[in-house]
Design a protein around this motif. Structure first.
Motif, mmCIF file in Angstrom:
data_model
loop_
_atom_site.group_PDB
_atom_site.id
_atom_site.type_symbol
_atom_site.label_atom_id
_atom_site.label_comp_id
_atom_site.label_asym_id
_atom_site.label_seq_id
_atom_site.Cartn_x
_atom_site.Cartn_y
_atom_site.Cartn_z
ATOM 1 N N SER A 96 5.063 -0.070 -15.389
ATOM 2 C CA SER A 96 4.268 -1.274 -15.588
ATOM 3 C C SER A 96 4.903 -2.396 -14.779
ATOM 4 O O SER A 96 6.118 -2.613 -14.861
ATOM 5 N N VAL A 97 4.091 -3.084 -14.001
ATOM 6 C CA VAL A 97 4.576 -4.180 -13.161
ATOM 7 C C VAL A 97 3.762 -5.420 -13.484
ATOM 8 O O VAL A 97 2.532 -5.390 -13.429
ATOM 9 N N ARG A 98 4.433 -6.496 -13.816
ATOM 10 C CA ARG A 98 3.762 -7.765 -14.106
ATOM 11 C C ARG A 98 3.725 -8.592 -12.819
ATOM 12 O O ARG A 98 4.743 -8.829 -12.203
ATOM 13 N N THR A 99 2.514 -8.980 -12.421
ATOM 14 C CA THR A 99 2.358 -9.872 -11.277
ATOM 15 C C THR A 99 1.948 -11.243 -11.797
ATOM 16 O O THR A 99 1.258 -11.343 -12.804
ATOM 17 N N GLN A 100 2.379 -12.273 -11.127
ATOM 18 C CA GLN A 100 2.099 -13.638 -11.580
ATOM 19 C C GLN A 100 0.913 -14.268 -10.861
ATOM 20 O O GLN A 100 0.303 -15.194 -11.364
ATOM 21 N N ALA A 101 0.640 -13.793 -9.653
ATOM 22 C CA ALA A 101 -0.396 -14.393 -8.814
ATOM 23 C C ALA A 101 -0.722 -13.421 -7.687
ATOM 24 O O ALA A 101 -0.154 -12.336 -7.609
ATOM 25 N N GLN A 102 -1.574 -13.869 -6.786
ATOM 26 C CA GLN A 102 -1.904 -13.090 -5.597
ATOM 27 C C GLN A 102 -0.661 -12.915 -4.736
ATOM 28 O O GLN A 102 0.146 -13.824 -4.638
ATOM 29 N N GLY A 103 -0.517 -11.747 -4.112
ATOM 30 C CA GLY A 103 0.577 -11.560 -3.171
ATOM 31 C C GLY A 103 1.202 -10.182 -3.242
ATOM 32 O O GLY A 103 0.799 -9.328 -4.040
ATOM 33 N N LEU A 104 2.199 -9.987 -2.401
ATOM 34 C CA LEU A 104 2.925 -8.724 -2.304
ATOM 35 C C LEU A 104 4.157 -8.767 -3.206
ATOM 36 O O LEU A 104 4.965 -9.697 -3.112
ATOM 37 N N PHE A 105 4.303 -7.762 -4.057
ATOM 38 C CA PHE A 105 5.423 -7.672 -4.985
ATOM 39 C C PHE A 105 6.177 -6.383 -4.684
ATOM 40 O O PHE A 105 5.615 -5.290 -4.837
ATOM 41 N N HIS A 123 -4.307 -8.690 -5.696
ATOM 42 C CA HIS A 123 -5.385 -9.401 -5.011
ATOM 43 C C HIS A 123 -6.079 -10.451 -5.883
ATOM 44 O O HIS A 123 -6.954 -11.159 -5.402
ATOM 45 N N ARG A 124 -5.673 -10.555 -7.142
ATOM 46 C CA ARG A 124 -6.264 -11.562 -8.039
ATOM 47 C C ARG A 124 -5.323 -12.762 -8.149
ATOM 48 O O ARG A 124 -4.111 -12.615 -8.095
ATOM 49 N N HIS A 125 -5.889 -13.944 -8.334
ATOM 50 C CA HIS A 125 -5.073 -15.149 -8.466
ATOM 51 C C HIS A 125 -4.224 -15.153 -9.724
ATOM 52 O O HIS A 125 -3.086 -15.607 -9.711
ATOM 53 N N ARG A 126 -4.785 -14.671 -10.799
ATOM 54 C CA ARG A 126 -4.084 -14.782 -12.081
ATOM 55 C C ARG A 126 -3.038 -13.695 -12.294
ATOM 56 O O ARG A 126 -2.256 -13.745 -13.223
ATOM 57 N N GLY A 127 -3.044 -12.664 -11.470
ATOM 58 C CA GLY A 127 -2.102 -11.572 -11.663
ATOM 59 C C GLY A 127 -2.370 -10.831 -12.957
ATOM 60 O O GLY A 127 -3.454 -10.922 -13.529
ATOM 61 N N GLY A 128 -1.387 -10.111 -13.422
ATOM 62 C CA GLY A 128 -1.537 -9.388 -14.671
ATOM 63 C C GLY A 128 -0.595 -8.209 -14.751
ATOM 64 O O GLY A 128 0.288 -8.036 -13.913
ATOM 65 N N GLU A 129 -0.785 -7.416 -15.772
ATOM 66 C CA GLU A 129 0.017 -6.215 -15.971
ATOM 67 C C GLU A 129 -0.649 -5.088 -15.186
ATOM 68 O O GLU A 129 -1.796 -4.742 -15.446
ATOM 69 N N ARG A 130 0.079 -4.520 -14.235
ATOM 70 C CA ARG A 130 -0.461 -3.458 -13.384
ATOM 71 C C ARG A 130 0.267 -2.155 -13.663
ATOM 72 O O ARG A 130 1.484 -2.141 -13.847
ATOM 73 N N GLU A 131 -0.470 -1.059 -13.691
ATOM 74 C CA GLU A 131 0.107 0.248 -13.966
ATOM 75 C C GLU A 131 0.223 1.060 -12.684
ATOM 76 O O GLU A 131 -0.744 1.177 -11.916
ATOM 77 N N LEU A 132 1.395 1.643 -12.491
ATOM 78 C CA LEU A 132 1.625 2.575 -11.399
ATOM 79 C C LEU A 132 1.911 3.934 -12.006
ATOM 80 O O LEU A 132 2.652 4.044 -12.997
ATOM 81 N N VAL A 133 1.335 4.971 -11.426
ATOM 82 C CA VAL A 133 1.626 6.336 -11.838
ATOM 83 C C VAL A 133 2.348 7.021 -10.675
ATOM 84 O O VAL A 133 1.843 6.996 -9.543
ATOM 85 N N LEU A 134 3.521 7.567 -10.954
ATOM 86 C CA LEU A 134 4.309 8.254 -9.939
ATOM 87 C C LEU A 134 4.296 9.747 -10.224
ATOM 88 O O LEU A 134 4.465 10.165 -11.378
ATOM 89 N N HIS A 135 4.074 10.536 -9.189
ATOM 90 C CA HIS A 135 4.228 11.979 -9.290
ATOM 91 C C HIS A 135 5.366 12.344 -8.343
ATOM 92 O O HIS A 135 5.282 12.103 -7.130
#
Length: 135
Positions: free
Chosen positions: A6-15, A120-132
């Protein structure tokens, strides 16, 4: 091995998420194989990009915002605001999954390469990554 991050983004941009992905690869204890990273969202994407000079990241962000501007009268999908449809287009133009070879138990990235979640969203949010991670 499958791992969810789980990755929390704060705003638009590259993290940059290189360290998170590399830690999961180390945890898997696989000498050689492949790590596939997938983002489970339609308004975020993944890229491998320059990680030494922050101006490269800034230029990419500005370029994509210029290529896919908000407020285009052509857009009809704006349920979640003016950045809604541009976020979907940006995700479609980039990628939702990437694969990185594992060599000697580590990601086989180049010297200046990093793995980025591109919000790509201004507000950001909690993003899920799945790794195999496997051989």
């Amino acid at each position: 091995m499958v791992k969810q991050l789980s990755v929390r983004t704060q705003a638009q941009g590259l993290f940059e998420v290189t360290r998170l992905v590399a830690a999961a690869v180390a945890e898997a204890k696989i000498a050689e194989g492949l790590c596939t990273v997938f983002v489970r969202h339609t308004s975020a994407s993944l890229v491998i990009q320059e990680n030494a000079d922050p101006t490269a990241k800034q230029d990419l962000e500005r370029w994509l915002n210029r290529l896919v501007p908000e407020g285009d009268p052509f857009y009809r999908h704006d349920t979640e605001g003016p950045d809604d449809m541009p976020a979907h287009i940006k995700a479609a133009l980039t990628q939702t999954s990437i694969s990185i070879p594992i060599v000697d138990g580590r990601l086989a990235l180049g010297t200046w390469q990093g793995v980025y979640l591109w919000e790509h969203r201004h507000r950001g949010g909690e993003r899920e990554l799945v790794l195999h991670i496997g051989t």
